[in-house]
Design a protein around this motif. Structure first.
Motif, PDB file in Angstrom:
ATOM      1  N   ALA A 156       7.001   1.782  14.660  1.00  0.00           N
ATOM      2  CA  ALA A 156       7.176   1.506  13.235  1.00  0.00           C
ATOM      3  C   ALA A 156       5.949   0.854  12.621  1.00  0.00           C
ATOM      4  O   ALA A 156       5.654   1.036  11.430  1.00  0.00           O
ATOM      5  CB  ALA A 156       8.403   0.609  13.025  1.00  0.00           C
ATOM      6  N   GLU A 157       5.209   0.073  13.421  1.00  0.00           N
ATOM      7  CA  GLU A 157       4.026  -0.629  12.909  1.00  0.00           C
ATOM      8  C   GLU A 157       2.894   0.331  12.570  1.00  0.00           C
ATOM      9  O   GLU A 157       2.027   0.008  11.744  1.00  0.00           O
ATOM     10  CB  GLU A 157       3.549  -1.659  13.934  1.00  0.00           C
ATOM     11  N   HIS A 158       2.850   1.501  13.198  1.00  0.00           N
ATOM     12  CA  HIS A 158       1.781   2.460  12.940  1.00  0.00           C
ATOM     13  C   HIS A 158       2.269   3.690  12.179  1.00  0.00           C
ATOM     14  O   HIS A 158       1.557   4.679  12.079  1.00  0.00           O
ATOM     15  CB  HIS A 158       1.128   2.888  14.259  1.00  0.00           C
ATOM     16  N   ARG A 159       3.485   3.612  11.651  1.00  0.00           N
ATOM     17  CA  ARG A 159       3.990   4.717  10.834  1.00  0.00           C
ATOM     18  C   ARG A 159       3.452   4.551   9.413  1.00  0.00           C
ATOM     19  O   ARG A 159       3.493   3.464   8.837  1.00  0.00           O
ATOM     20  CB  ARG A 159       5.519   4.729  10.864  1.00  0.00           C
ATOM     21  N   LEU A 160       2.929   5.623   8.846  1.00  0.00           N
ATOM     22  CA  LEU A 160       2.337   5.594   7.513  1.00  0.00           C
ATOM     23  C   LEU A 160       3.322   6.137   6.482  1.00  0.00           C
ATOM     24  O   LEU A 160       4.074   7.074   6.770  1.00  0.00           O
ATOM     25  CB  LEU A 160       1.064   6.445   7.480  1.00  0.00           C
ATOM     26  N   VAL A 161       3.299   5.586   5.275  1.00  0.00           N
ATOM     27  CA  VAL A 161       4.138   6.137   4.210  1.00  0.00           C
ATOM     28  C   VAL A 161       3.682   7.549   3.856  1.00  0.00           C
ATOM     29  O   VAL A 161       4.468   8.361   3.359  1.00  0.00           O
ATOM     30  CB  VAL A 161       4.147   5.238   2.962  1.00  0.00           C
ATOM     31  N   SER A 162       2.410   7.845   4.108  1.00  0.00           N
ATOM     32  CA  SER A 162       1.903   9.201   3.859  1.00  0.00           C
ATOM     33  C   SER A 162       2.355  10.186   4.928  1.00  0.00           C
ATOM     34  O   SER A 162       2.301  11.396   4.719  1.00  0.00           O
ATOM     35  CB  SER A 162       0.374   9.179   3.790  1.00  0.00           C
ATOM     36  N   LEU A 163       2.825   9.681   6.089  1.00  0.00           N
ATOM     37  CA  LEU A 163       3.334  10.531   7.163  1.00  0.00           C
ATOM     38  C   LEU A 163       4.487   9.797   7.858  1.00  0.00           C
ATOM     39  O   LEU A 163       4.344   9.273   8.956  1.00  0.00           O
ATOM     40  CB  LEU A 163       2.221  10.859   8.165  1.00  0.00           C
ATOM     41  N   PRO A 164       5.677   9.757   7.218  1.00  0.00           N
ATOM     42  CA  PRO A 164       6.822   9.037   7.803  1.00  0.00           C
ATOM     43  C   PRO A 164       7.516   9.895   8.866  1.00  0.00           C
ATOM     44  O   PRO A 164       8.697  10.219   8.778  1.00  0.00           O
ATOM     45  CB  PRO A 164       7.712   8.789   6.583  1.00  0.00           C
ATOM     46  N   VAL A 202       4.889  -6.714  -1.407  1.00  0.00           N
ATOM     47  CA  VAL A 202       3.882  -5.944  -2.130  1.00  0.00           C
ATOM     48  C   VAL A 202       2.845  -6.870  -2.739  1.00  0.00           C
ATOM     49  O   VAL A 202       3.144  -8.021  -3.072  1.00  0.00           O
ATOM     50  CB  VAL A 202       4.526  -5.069  -3.231  1.00  0.00           C
ATOM     51  N   PRO A 203       1.605  -6.364  -2.906  1.00  0.00           N
ATOM     52  CA  PRO A 203       0.549  -7.212  -3.469  1.00  0.00           C
ATOM     53  C   PRO A 203       0.685  -7.366  -4.975  1.00  0.00           C
ATOM     54  O   PRO A 203       1.337  -6.569  -5.651  1.00  0.00           O
ATOM     55  CB  PRO A 203      -0.727  -6.425  -3.117  1.00  0.00           C
ATOM     56  N   LEU A 215       6.954   0.776  -4.503  1.00  0.00           N
ATOM     57  CA  LEU A 215       6.603  -0.374  -3.666  1.00  0.00           C
ATOM     58  C   LEU A 215       5.372  -0.127  -2.789  1.00  0.00           C
ATOM     59  O   LEU A 215       4.564  -1.031  -2.575  1.00  0.00           O
ATOM     60  CB  LEU A 215       7.792  -0.732  -2.760  1.00  0.00           C
ATOM     61  N   GLY A 216       5.236   1.094  -2.301  1.00  0.00           N
ATOM     62  CA  GLY A 216       4.129   1.403  -1.404  1.00  0.00           C
ATOM     63  C   GLY A 216       2.952   2.083  -2.068  1.00  0.00           C
ATOM     64  O   GLY A 216       2.137   2.721  -1.385  1.00  0.00           O
TER      65      GLY A 216
END
Length: 410
Positions: A338-346, A89-90, A144-145
């Protein structure tokens, strides 16, 4: 044209305000009636058992009585539970991002309403109200996200006037136009900021589409339904507010996908009826979403693939007034990896198991109840959002759908 007030008008028409939590793959809402839940929407373009056929196949209106009304409500409860497996995380000034965010899903209510009427024995008119697309995910504000997403809320409102023509005893055709309003809210922590403010996007627009369908009576016991719904272009226009800092205009363009359905119903005997359904959704119309604003553009790199859905169902006539419904479906996700899966759309592939019942208290009235449980495939995410950080882990997800539909001829 900016239409900020417009999305408030359609809920007034149907007397309900609602958000959608996608139960079908992507952020599509297949729950445009509740009477199809018990069959996992198998046979959706061929059943034509009430006025909700206006959405799935307008040609089905020719199978209805002279005037019919149908209204329903589906309750959808997705669950999205994230487990961290090495996220990075940043650093966001005084804010420390931690925790798995809680359950990202919540209950949503999806109402629908339809009316059809016959101009004569061969021509029918109808109108439908519903929400073909929707999504709601919401996490703890400092999880975290949080620099990826805290809240992502998509609402659509659709008006679908339609017409159907009985060509002969074997063939019916139908068509409709769609006026769709879309409203989006997106909230996240602003990345690489010394005070880590909340950034909030609110935008909306209207778009037009069309749909067509055909219904073939192959025999006294077998019907074949075909239907297609067009893409709908949305040019979202609104504001990006960095809370306590500034507000700027923001825009985003996307093309909501088209869909095609092939359905079949077959009566084995007086007791049993079989239903089948294959549908395709053109999710590749959304390879990415670019949010443009004066503070710097943001890109949601979705790279969606087209997806398929297959459903099988059965009905059992328990007695002259009661029918039991069963269904199973496999629903493919448009998310490529998995690389293009968004936390807003899991999102991920899911398996539907459905049960329902239909009761006809009189010749003119019908009540449907249905329930579905969706097993969502184990879901991995490994999304590198640059300044927003890397989210790596697993989602444990499932969905419950409950619904009821009341239909009446008059």
């Amino acid at each position: 044209m900016h239409t900020r007030l417009a999305p408030r008008l359609i809920p007034a028409l149907i007397a309900l305000s609602f958000s959608g939590s996608a139960a079908a793959a992507g952020f599509q809402l297949i729950e445009q009636n509740a009477s199809g839940i018990g069959n996992a929407y198998a046979g959706s373009a061929a059943v034509a058992e009430n006025a909700s056929t206006i959405f799935y196949n307008p040609a089905g209106m020719t199978q209805l009585q002279a005037r019919e009304f149908s209204v329903g409500l589906s309750l959808v409860r997705p669950s999205f539970n994230f487990s961290n497996k090495g996220s990075v995380v940043p650093a966001l000034g005084p804010v420390s991002l931690s925790g798995d965010g809680g359950d990202g899903g919540s209950w949503a209510a999806l109402p629908n309403a339809y009316m059809s009427w016959a101009l004569n024995k061969d021509v029918y008119l109808g109108v439908g109200l519903g929400a073909p697309f929707g999504l709601m995910t919401e996490y703890d504000k400092n999880w975290l996200g949080a620099a990826h997403s805290i809240k992502f809320d998509i609402k659509t409102y659709n008006i679908n006037p339609s017409i159907a023509w009985r060509v002969n005893d074997k063939v019916s055709l139908g068509a409709g136009i769609n006026y769709m309003l879309m409203d989006v809210e997106y909230i996240k922590r602003a990345g690489a900021a010394t005070v880590a403010p909340i950034a909030k996007l609110q935008a909306d627009d209207t778009g037009w589409g069309w749909n067509i369908g055909a219904l073939f009576t192959l025999s006294e016991s077998t019907k074949l339904g075909l239907s297609y719904r067009s893409k709908v272009k949305q040019k979202l226009d609104g504001d990006l507010t960095v809370v306590g800092v500034t507000q700027v205009d923001a825009q985003a363009k996307l093309e909501l996908p088209d869909t095609a359905i092939v359905s079949l119903t077959h009566k084995l005997n007086d007791k049993w009826e079989l239903l089948g359904d294959v549908s395709w959704t053109g999710w590749s119309s959304i390879p990415k979403v670019v949010i443009t604003n004066a503070l710097g553009n943001q890109t949601l790199d979705t790279k969606f693939d087209d997806s398929w859905r297959v459903a099988l169902g059965a009905n059992y006539a328990l007695n002259p007034t009661t029918k039991l419904k069963f269904g199973v479906a496999y629903d493919q996700t448009p998310v490529p990896d998995a690389e293009h899966r968004l936390v807003s759309l899991p999102d991920n592939d899911r398996l539907w198991l459905s049960l329902g019942a239909q009761w006809k208290p009189s010749k003119a009235t019908t009540v449907d109840l249905g329930a579905s449980y969706l097993f969502v495939k184990d879901t991995k995410i490994n999304n590198n959002g640059g300044a927003s950080g890397l989210i790596r882990g697993d989602y444990d997800s499932d969905v419950w759908i409950l619904g009821g539909q009341f239909s009446m001829a008059f």
